[in-house]
Enzyme design. Structure first.
Site, PDB file in Angstrom:
ATOM      1  N   HIS A 165       0.787  -1.134  -0.094  1.00  0.00           N
ATOM      2  CA  HIS A 165       0.109  -0.140   0.056  1.00  0.00           C
ATOM      3  C   HIS A 165       0.976   1.201   0.137  1.00  0.00           C
ATOM      4  O   HIS A 165       0.699   1.969   1.004  1.00  0.00           O
ATOM      5  CB  HIS A 165      -0.958   0.023   1.245  1.00  0.00           C
ATOM      6  CG  HIS A 165      -1.946  -1.069   0.868  1.00  0.00           C
ATOM      7  ND1 HIS A 165      -2.224  -2.107   1.657  1.00  0.00           N
ATOM      8  CD2 HIS A 165      -3.262  -0.748  -0.101  1.00  0.00           C
ATOM      9  CE1 HIS A 165      -3.215  -2.823   1.250  1.00  0.00           C
ATOM     10  NE2 HIS A 165      -3.948  -2.005   0.480  1.00  0.00           N
ATOM     11  N   ASN A 166       1.393   1.475  -0.996  1.00  0.00           N
ATOM     12  CA  ASN A 166       2.571   2.591  -1.146  1.00  0.00           C
ATOM     13  C   ASN A 166       1.908   3.456  -2.530  1.00  0.00           C
ATOM     14  O   ASN A 166       0.999   3.324  -3.090  1.00  0.00           O
ATOM     15  CB  ASN A 166       3.790   2.179  -1.291  1.00  0.00           C
ATOM     16  CG  ASN A 166       4.133   1.220  -2.240  1.00  0.00           C
ATOM     17  OD1 ASN A 166       3.538   1.187  -3.505  1.00  0.00           O
ATOM     18  ND2 ASN A 166       4.664   0.185  -2.185  1.00  0.00           N
ATOM     19  N   ALA A 167       2.768   4.543  -2.910  1.00  0.00           N
ATOM     20  CA  ALA A 167       2.294   5.354  -4.074  1.00  0.00           C
ATOM     21  C   ALA A 167       2.150   4.735  -5.266  1.00  0.00           C
ATOM     22  O   ALA A 167       1.462   5.047  -6.173  1.00  0.00           O
ATOM     23  CB  ALA A 167       3.128   6.616  -3.900  1.00  0.00           C
ATOM     24  N   VAL A 168       2.923   3.620  -5.404  1.00  0.00           N
ATOM     25  CA  VAL A 168       3.152   2.976  -6.760  1.00  0.00           C
ATOM     26  C   VAL A 168       1.551   2.207  -7.074  1.00  0.00           C
ATOM     27  O   VAL A 168       1.047   2.182  -8.019  1.00  0.00           O
ATOM     28  CB  VAL A 168       4.211   1.848  -6.818  1.00  0.00           C
ATOM     29  CG1 VAL A 168       4.345   1.333  -8.099  1.00  0.00           C
ATOM     30  CG2 VAL A 168       5.393   2.628  -6.414  1.00  0.00           C
ATOM     31  N   HIS A 169       1.174   1.512  -5.840  1.00  0.00           N
ATOM     32  CA  HIS A 169      -0.041   0.977  -5.996  1.00  0.00           C
ATOM     33  C   HIS A 169      -1.210   1.918  -6.456  1.00  0.00           C
ATOM     34  O   HIS A 169      -1.940   1.691  -7.287  1.00  0.00           O
ATOM     35  CB  HIS A 169      -0.585   0.315  -4.585  1.00  0.00           C
ATOM     36  CG  HIS A 169      -2.071  -0.035  -4.525  1.00  0.00           C
ATOM     37  ND1 HIS A 169      -2.546  -0.820  -5.181  1.00  0.00           N
ATOM     38  CD2 HIS A 169      -3.109   0.480  -3.611  1.00  0.00           C
ATOM     39  CE1 HIS A 169      -3.965  -0.959  -4.811  1.00  0.00           C
ATOM     40  NE2 HIS A 169      -3.872  -0.181  -3.953  1.00  0.00           N
TER      41      HIS A 169
END
Ligand SMILES: *[C@@H]1O[C@H](CO)[C@@H](O)[C@H](O)[C@H]1NC(C)=O
Ligand SMILES: *[C@@H]1O[C@H](CO)[C@@H](O)[C@H](O)[C@H]1NC(C)=O
Ligand SMILES: [Zn+2]
EC number: 3.1.4.-
Length: 449
Positions: A165-169
């Protein structure tokens, strides 16, 4: 609820009654659902000020405390002069990243590569590009500097140390949302407002995600769980955090207050739809509409419902991507589950379903997720939007499931060879071994350490 999840190494077996409900229960605990409404967060213009990390009780969890460090550094970063889009891209990579953006509507779009080429700024770059490409910046008279600042803050408020659950997701979900909004049925009926909302909701839908799930927040008496009364705790927080950033940057401050509050409300309704424990409600309504063929995309509320379904699909579309991409997502999400399990063991909490690395594997989690959560959703989506993209997605999901099945089989036959006792219990399992996965009954590493 843990005991309801019956699983054995090398294969999946579930309690027969209602498998879908069961699986959803594991992912977002519905046990504690209460029927309260959604009250606005009182100090929502500065949501992070409300988070008091001292409330984490005696069961202090370092992972969550890193939140604060994170927010602190984020505040500092916000003081630096605003950079404009092209300057953040390393010269060497600018061309390649731009080149990728030409194909941003492609289902094979490699967001991991794009993230590397943009030096970790995929969410900012992608969202900025899409908003411009649709002409939404001019149409809504958005201030470029405010918009850029807003996107920088959104990206920063994702936790880069979360495996999943990070900005790439968030960037991946935004790209998928874009693909869905380009589907003929939607493209011809969505308004500019719908598109703006869809993109913003996708980009912010997991904002400030702590990397643990709702049951964890509830059992550690986290402040957010009581604030949102155990209901869509994370989703409410993502929404309120997004509203906080909108207000802080004044992105829509030139709009009439009624429009702004409509926007905030609609954004919330989209983000809250991503609560997986609500999946059955959304799916039933979707099915009903499709059976009765009474969806009318000229109606704003029906379009909003379709945006909710599209965002739900975008959020869980990992199994529908080509294997090379899908596999990476599967590994990341599993690692996040396992890290939660590790924290739970360390603090002598009950280990959440799917979170024990001793009894689960990437493959069995994926196969269960596809069977009970993703396939039912994408099957309905394909009924609604019967296009090449829908067929492609279902095709990938089938292949990915088969690949995980094959890997599982290799794994289990390898372990049977290595350890004849597992082979014996595996065959005569029905009564005894299934209970063994209730994590409390498994001898835990914590006894040793
Ligand atoms: C939330 O759940 C916890 C644990 O089940 C419970 O103790 C608490 O009272 C609940 N809070 C609300 C507001 O329902
Ligand atoms: C249309 O869809 C809704 C679902 O929200 C349903 O309740 C309603 O009965 C449907 N049928 C007609 C003919 O409106
Ligand atoms: Zn998400």
């Amino acid at each position: 609820y843990c005991i309801l999840f019956l699983q054995r190494r090398g294969a999946i077996s579930y309690d027969s009654s209602d498998q879908t409900a069961l699986y959803i229960r594991m992912l977002g605990d519905v046990r504690v659902r209460s029927q309260v409404g959604f009250e606005p967060e009182r100090r929502s213009s500065h949501p992070y000020l409300c988070i008091d990390f001292r409330t984490l009780h005696s069961k202090r969890v370092h992972r969550l405390l890193s939140f604060q460090r994170y927010l602190h550094s984020s505040r500092l970063l916000r003081g630096i002069p605003q950079q404009m889009p092209l300057h953040i891209l390393d010269e060497d990579y600018t061309g390649q990243a731009r080149c990728m953006l030409d194909k941003v509507g492609n289902w094979n779009f490699d967001i991991f590569l794009f993230d590397r080429l943009t030096n970790g700024n995929s969410l900012i770059t992608l969202t900025f590009h899409l908003l411009n490409q649709y002409g939404l910046v001019e149409l809504f008279q958005l201030d470029m500097v405010k918009l850029w600042r807003f996107l920088v803050m959104v990206q920063e408020d994702y936790h880069s140390d979360n495996p999943y659950h990070n900005a790439v997701h968030a960037a991946d979900v935004t790209q998928a949302m874009y693909c869905y909004m380009r589907e003929p049925k939607l493209a011809k009926s969505l308004t500019s407002y719908d598109i703006l909302l869809g993109l913003l909701a996708a980009a912010t839908h997991d904002l400030d995600h702590p990397g643990v799930n709702q049951p964890f927040l509830i059992k550690t008496d986290h402040y957010l769980a009581s604030l949102y009364r155990n209901t869509s705790v994370l989703e409410n927080h993502h929404w309120k955090s997004a509203v906080g950033l909108l207000r802080e940057t004044g992105l829509f401050s030139h709009m009439p207050p009624e429009d702004r509050s409509d926007m905030e409300r609609d954004l919330g309704s989209l983000i809250l739809a991503t609560d997986i424990s609500q999946q059955n409600e959304y799916l039933s309504r979707f099915r009903l509409h499709l059976d009765q063929q009474n969806l009318s995309l000229t109606s704003a509320s029906h379009r909003h419902f379709i945006l909710q379904m599209a965002l739900k699909c975008a959020d869980i579309c990992n199994p529908c991507r080509p294997w090379e991409l899908s596999k990476q997502w599967s590994e990341k999400v599993t690692e996040e589950f396992f890290q939660q399990g590790d924290i739970e063991k360390k603090h002598h909490l009950e280990v959440s379903p799917l979170c024990d690395r001793e009894t689960n594997s990437v493959g069995n989690i994926q196969i269960g997720f596809m069977t009970y959560v993703a396939e039912p959703l994408f099957a309905e989506w394909a009924r609604f939007s019967d296009t090449r993209l829908s067929q492609t997605m279902l095709g990938h999901m089938g292949l990915n499931k088969a690949s995980w099945g094959g890997l599982q089989q290799e794994l289990s036959s390898a372990s049977e060879e290595a350890d004849p006792t597992t082979a014996a219990t595996k065959d005569g399992d029905t009564a005894g071994t299934t209970e063994g996965t209730s994590s409390k009954e498994i001898p835990q590493g914590s006894n040793v350490s």
